[in-house]
Design an enzyme around this catalytic site. Structure first.
Site, PDB file in Angstrom:
ATOM      1  N   TRP A  49     -52.701  56.668 -54.541  1.00 57.15           N
ATOM      2  CA  TRP A  49     -51.311  56.349 -54.927  1.00 57.15           C
ATOM      3  C   TRP A  49     -50.806  55.057 -54.286  1.00 57.15           C
ATOM      4  O   TRP A  49     -51.028  54.808 -53.103  1.00 57.15           O
ATOM      5  CB  TRP A  49     -50.405  57.485 -54.463  1.00 57.15           C
ATOM      6  CG  TRP A  49     -48.948  57.161 -54.509  1.00 57.15           C
ATOM      7  CD1 TRP A  49     -48.216  56.499 -53.547  1.00 57.15           C
ATOM      8  CD2 TRP A  49     -48.039  57.455 -55.565  1.00 57.15           C
ATOM      9  NE1 TRP A  49     -46.905  56.377 -53.955  1.00 57.15           N
ATOM     10  CE2 TRP A  49     -46.769  56.965 -55.185  1.00 57.15           C
ATOM     11  CE3 TRP A  49     -48.173  58.104 -56.802  1.00 57.15           C
ATOM     12  CZ2 TRP A  49     -45.639  57.092 -55.989  1.00 57.15           C
ATOM     13  CZ3 TRP A  49     -47.046  58.231 -57.602  1.00 57.15           C
ATOM     14  CH2 TRP A  49     -45.798  57.730 -57.200  1.00 57.15           C
ATOM     15  N   ASP A  52     -44.127  50.632 -53.714  1.00 54.03           N
ATOM     16  CA  ASP A  52     -43.656  49.262 -53.445  1.00 54.03           C
ATOM     17  C   ASP A  52     -44.678  48.320 -52.785  1.00 54.03           C
ATOM     18  O   ASP A  52     -45.358  48.724 -51.844  1.00 54.03           O
ATOM     19  CB  ASP A  52     -42.486  49.277 -52.459  1.00 54.03           C
ATOM     20  CG  ASP A  52     -41.498  50.384 -52.689  1.00 54.03           C
ATOM     21  OD1 ASP A  52     -41.578  51.053 -53.719  1.00 54.03           O
ATOM     22  OD2 ASP A  52     -40.627  50.563 -51.821  1.00 54.03           O
ATOM     23  N   TRP A  76     -47.315  60.653 -54.178  1.00 52.99           N
ATOM     24  CA  TRP A  76     -46.607  60.089 -53.028  1.00 52.99           C
ATOM     25  C   TRP A  76     -46.770  60.998 -51.815  1.00 52.99           C
ATOM     26  O   TRP A  76     -46.676  62.218 -51.926  1.00 52.99           O
ATOM     27  CB  TRP A  76     -45.129  59.936 -53.386  1.00 52.99           C
ATOM     28  CG  TRP A  76     -44.340  59.204 -52.348  1.00 52.99           C
ATOM     29  CD1 TRP A  76     -44.159  57.858 -52.271  1.00 52.99           C
ATOM     30  CD2 TRP A  76     -43.621  59.781 -51.253  1.00 52.99           C
ATOM     31  NE1 TRP A  76     -43.376  57.562 -51.185  1.00 52.99           N
ATOM     32  CE2 TRP A  76     -43.027  58.719 -50.543  1.00 52.99           C
ATOM     33  CE3 TRP A  76     -43.426  61.070 -50.791  1.00 52.99           C
ATOM     34  CZ2 TRP A  76     -42.254  58.908 -49.405  1.00 52.99           C
ATOM     35  CZ3 TRP A  76     -42.653  61.279 -49.650  1.00 52.99           C
ATOM     36  CH2 TRP A  76     -42.073  60.198 -48.972  1.00 52.99           C
ATOM     37  N   PHE A 108     -42.720  53.240 -44.052  1.00 53.65           N
ATOM     38  CA  PHE A 108     -42.064  52.878 -45.307  1.00 53.65           C
ATOM     39  C   PHE A 108     -42.035  51.354 -45.477  1.00 53.65           C
ATOM     40  O   PHE A 108     -42.556  50.596 -44.672  1.00 53.65           O
ATOM     41  CB  PHE A 108     -40.641  53.459 -45.336  1.00 53.65           C
ATOM     42  CG  PHE A 108     -40.564  54.893 -45.852  1.00 53.65           C
ATOM     43  CD1 PHE A 108     -41.680  55.713 -45.917  1.00 53.65           C
ATOM     44  CD2 PHE A 108     -39.351  55.416 -46.295  1.00 53.65           C
ATOM     45  CE1 PHE A 108     -41.605  57.022 -46.396  1.00 53.65           C
ATOM     46  CE2 PHE A 108     -39.251  56.715 -46.779  1.00 53.65           C
ATOM     47  CZ  PHE A 108     -40.376  57.518 -46.828  1.00 53.65           C
ATOM     48  N   ARG A 176     -33.103  51.709 -44.635  1.00 51.41           N
ATOM     49  CA  ARG A 176     -34.516  51.330 -44.828  1.00 51.41           C
ATOM     50  C   ARG A 176     -34.754  49.987 -45.517  1.00 51.41           C
ATOM     51  O   ARG A 176     -33.854  49.361 -46.036  1.00 51.41           O
ATOM     52  CB  ARG A 176     -35.253  52.424 -45.602  1.00 51.41           C
ATOM     53  CG  ARG A 176     -34.716  52.758 -46.972  1.00 51.41           C
ATOM     54  CD  ARG A 176     -35.593  53.862 -47.594  1.00 51.41           C
ATOM     55  NE  ARG A 176     -35.092  54.310 -48.880  1.00 51.41           N
ATOM     56  CZ  ARG A 176     -34.193  55.283 -49.038  1.00 51.41           C
ATOM     57  NH1 ARG A 176     -33.678  55.897 -47.982  1.00 51.41           N
ATOM     58  NH2 ARG A 176     -33.787  55.631 -50.245  1.00 51.41           N
ATOM     59  N   GLU A 229     -32.043  50.195 -52.574  1.00 50.00           N
ATOM     60  CA  GLU A 229     -33.254  50.104 -51.760  1.00 50.00           C
ATOM     61  C   GLU A 229     -33.830  48.696 -51.885  1.00 50.00           C
ATOM     62  O   GLU A 229     -33.458  47.928 -52.775  1.00 50.00           O
ATOM     63  CB  GLU A 229     -34.320  51.094 -52.271  1.00 50.00           C
ATOM     64  CG  GLU A 229     -33.860  52.541 -52.327  1.00 50.00           C
ATOM     65  CD  GLU A 229     -34.924  53.496 -52.873  1.00 50.00           C
ATOM     66  OE1 GLU A 229     -35.159  54.521 -52.236  1.00 50.00           O
ATOM     67  OE2 GLU A 229     -35.515  53.226 -53.939  1.00 50.00           O
ATOM     68  N   TRP A 317     -39.532  55.536 -60.800  1.00 55.52           N
ATOM     69  CA  TRP A 317     -39.592  56.837 -60.128  1.00 55.52           C
ATOM     70  C   TRP A 317     -39.399  57.993 -61.092  1.00 55.52           C
ATOM     71  O   TRP A 317     -39.757  59.136 -60.778  1.00 55.52           O
ATOM     72  CB  TRP A 317     -38.554  56.898 -58.992  1.00 55.52           C
ATOM     73  CG  TRP A 317     -39.009  56.180 -57.754  1.00 55.52           C
ATOM     74  CD1 TRP A 317     -38.473  55.045 -57.216  1.00 55.52           C
ATOM     75  CD2 TRP A 317     -40.109  56.540 -56.909  1.00 55.52           C
ATOM     76  NE1 TRP A 317     -39.169  54.664 -56.090  1.00 55.52           N
ATOM     77  CE2 TRP A 317     -40.178  55.583 -55.874  1.00 55.52           C
ATOM     78  CE3 TRP A 317     -41.046  57.569 -56.916  1.00 55.52           C
ATOM     79  CZ2 TRP A 317     -41.137  55.628 -54.867  1.00 55.52           C
ATOM     80  CZ3 TRP A 317     -42.010  57.610 -55.907  1.00 55.52           C
ATOM     81  CH2 TRP A 317     -42.042  56.655 -54.900  1.00 55.52           C
TER      82      TRP A 317
HETATM   83  C1  FRU Z   1     -38.598  52.593 -52.954  1.00 54.49           C
HETATM   84  C2  FRU Z   1     -38.792  53.439 -51.725  1.00 54.49           C
HETATM   85  C3  FRU Z   1     -38.323  52.703 -50.500  1.00 54.49           C
HETATM   86  C4  FRU Z   1     -39.100  53.370 -49.408  1.00 54.49           C
HETATM   87  C5  FRU Z   1     -40.409  53.650 -50.075  1.00 54.49           C
HETATM   88  C6  FRU Z   1     -41.087  54.895 -49.606  1.00 54.49           C
HETATM   89  O1  FRU Z   1     -39.510  52.783 -53.960  1.00 54.49           O
HETATM   90  O2  FRU Z   1     -38.106  54.661 -51.878  1.00 54.49           O
HETATM   91  O3  FRU Z   1     -36.929  52.717 -50.312  1.00 54.49           O
HETATM   92  O4  FRU Z   1     -39.220  52.564 -48.269  1.00 54.49           O
HETATM   93  O5  FRU Z   1     -40.156  53.728 -51.449  1.00 54.49           O
HETATM   94  O6  FRU Z   1     -42.365  55.017 -50.142  1.00 54.49           O
END
Ligand code: FRU
Length: 505
Positions: A49, A52, A76, A108, A176, A229, A317
């Site tokens: 998998w 980002d 994920w 992350f 984040r 994000e 997503w």
């Molecule tokens: C966006 C996200 C980020 C996070 C990451 C976790 O796709 O949700 O905000 O850091 O993916 O995998």
């Protein structure tokens, strides 16, 4: 078994393991990248998998692509930083996991900078790579996200976590995706990081990557459904050497206009402390009007004079866990050079896909009426300049068989550019069943560039001011092209097509 026999067998095993790891690390990779739907001009991990892109950076002649990665499966989880390198932004060589999940803390999204040892983490070296990432810990009682450092003294191959982590802790569950760059005017580091549920990007500055001071907050602004994000603040140059502008890009999930994940941008000014959006028309837009381009970030430390390059996760997503691909799941967009357009219509970010060096044979397209007799096999690139006269709705269909096609067109009645994938092949979820649209600007050209890979169509229209990326899962990678117009009359268009060479061969 005698000891000698065992030694011979073991050394044979060792040799074949070495051969395997060597194969992973060289370009003899085509067999491992030839499954149905396997992208041929886009990066995807060999297995498992990804989401980002992270830590995009240029260092010592190599581009580094780190990426959200689950080393243990194709869903994920166990988020770690995968790693790949390239010398041309297209041919990627996947390396072992760079920063693994550790002691229950997932790694992350974040960025990588080349630090001239402001942090003191480079030891005796004059400079080194430093990653700034979000550490994510979750227990049934509490979730906590903090900003952390790791550094590498060997060009990104191995990483050490900073012993003083975390460097920013607001005791928050949602905090984040730090994006860090060196501000040469102010001579310090600047971080843009998201407070997702507050629809705010917070800016910090630091002399050494370890101590961070608050600069300012931006937001809520623009679209605020879902959470914010993956912010990215960057300076983009004007076209033809004209003055540039700052661009703040932020991901929105869910709630993007096309459904699910999307990314909006603001054009404006960053005075070293605060980002102020411009009030000109076009200052607020979307980096992509398709459903499948999320959490794009730009490369840090590109050679002086080169335009910024943005690269995103080609997915959404809403259905990312359902992609019918194996043994990997997830892929990146093409890298795209960014510049600023300022014309009668106002402002816009322009994107120019980096792909020309993969062009192989130019295909002579022969049409009978609106229908091309030529069959193109993905991956290919198609450039079309339409001369539609009074036609109100027109464009092109890519037929993978008699009953399946993707349609890409301009609808002047509704002032829309669109891509319809509702008949494109396997519809993996209700949210996948989509026709995506973007507003068209009357004063910009009606041109179209398509990059068609085995499971995606990247479209660039109106001189690159509209980008639209959508995944598709057709039964075959073959496309028969057909121009169409609402009146049914012959559509005037000038089309050129190139076969693209696979990056894995
Ligand atoms: C966006 C996200 C980020 C996070 C990451 C976790 O796709 O949700 O905000 O850091 O993916 O995998």
């Amino acid at each position: 078994m005698t000891n000698l026999l065992r030694a011979i067998l073991l050394s044979g095993l060792l040799l074949s393991l070495l051969a395997f790891s060597d194969d992973r690390a060289t370009s003899g990779q085509s067999g491992a990248y030839d499954q149905p739907f396997r992208p041929q001009v886009h990066f995807s991990p060999r297995q498992h998998w990804t989401n980002d892109p992270n830590g995009l950076v240029f260092f010592h002649g190599e581009y580094h692509l780190f990426f959200q990665y689950n080393p243990f499966g194709d869903q994920w989880g166990h988020m770690s930083w995968g790693h790949a390198v390239s010398t041309d932004l297209l041919h990627w060589r996947e390396l072992p996991v760079a920063i693994p999940e550790q002691d229950g803390e997932m790694v992350f999204t974040g960025s990588v900078v080349i630090d001239k040892n402001t942090s003191g983490l480079c030891g005796t070296q004059p400079e080194c790579m430093v990653a700034i990432y979000t550490g994510h810990r979750s227990t049934p009682e509490q979730t906590r996200q903090t900003q952390n450092l790791a550094y590498s003294l060997d060009n990104g191959h191995t990483w050490t976590r900073y012993s003083g982590n975390p460097v920013i802790d607001l005791h928050m569950a949602d905090f984040r995706d730090p994006s860090v760059f060196w501000d040469d005017r102010e001579k310090h580091w600047v971080m843009a990081v998201s407070l997702p549920t507050e629809h705010t990007v917070r800016f910090y500055s630091s002399p050494n990557l370890k101590q961070w001071a608050d600069l300012s907050d931006f937001g809520p602004a623009g679209d605020v459904d879902g959470v914010w994000e993956c912010p990215n603040l960057l300076h983009i140059p004007g076209e033809h050497g004209t003055a540039g502008m700052w661009m703040l890009k932020v991901g929105l999930n869910p709630g993007a206009p096309q459904g699910g994940s999307g990314e909006q941008y603001f054009l404006g000014d960053f005075d070293g402390k605060r980002f102020t959006p411009s009030s000109k028309p076009g200052a607020h837009g979307w980096t992509n009007y398709g459903k499948d381009d999320y959490c794009a970030i730009s490369f840090n430390h590109l050679p002086r004079g080169s335009e910024p390059v943005l690269l995103g996760w080609m997915n959404n997503w809403q259905y990312a866990s359902k992609l019918p691909t194996s043994p990997w799941r997830g892929q990146m967009s093409l890298p795209r050079r960014l510049s600023l357009v300022s014309d009668k219509e106002g402002l816009a970010a322009k994107q120019d896909p980096i792909v020309a060096s993969l062009r192989g044979e130019k295909v002579a397209l022969s049409f009978s009426g609106n229908s091309a007799k030529t069959i193109l096999e993905a991956p290919f690139e198609l450039e079309i300049k339409f001369a539609p006269g009074d036609e109100q709705v027109f464009g092109i269909r890519l037929y993978s068989d008699a009953t399946h096609w993707a349609e890409i067109g301009f609808d002047r009645e509704h002032h829309q550019f669109y891509m319809d994938r509702t008949k494109s092949g396997s519809i993996i979820s209700d949210d996948f069943d989509s026709r995506t649209t973007a507003p068209i600007a009357a004063d910009r050209p009606l041109d179209l560039t398509l990059i068609v890979d085995r499971s995606s169509i990247e479209a660039y229209a109106q001189d690159g001011t509209v980008a639209m990326t959508n995944l598709i899962f057709p039964a075959s990678g073959r496309s028969r092209l057909e121009l169409f117009s609402k009146s049914g009359k012959l559509l005037a268009a000038k089309a050129s097509a190139w076969k693209l060479r696979s990056i894995w061969k």
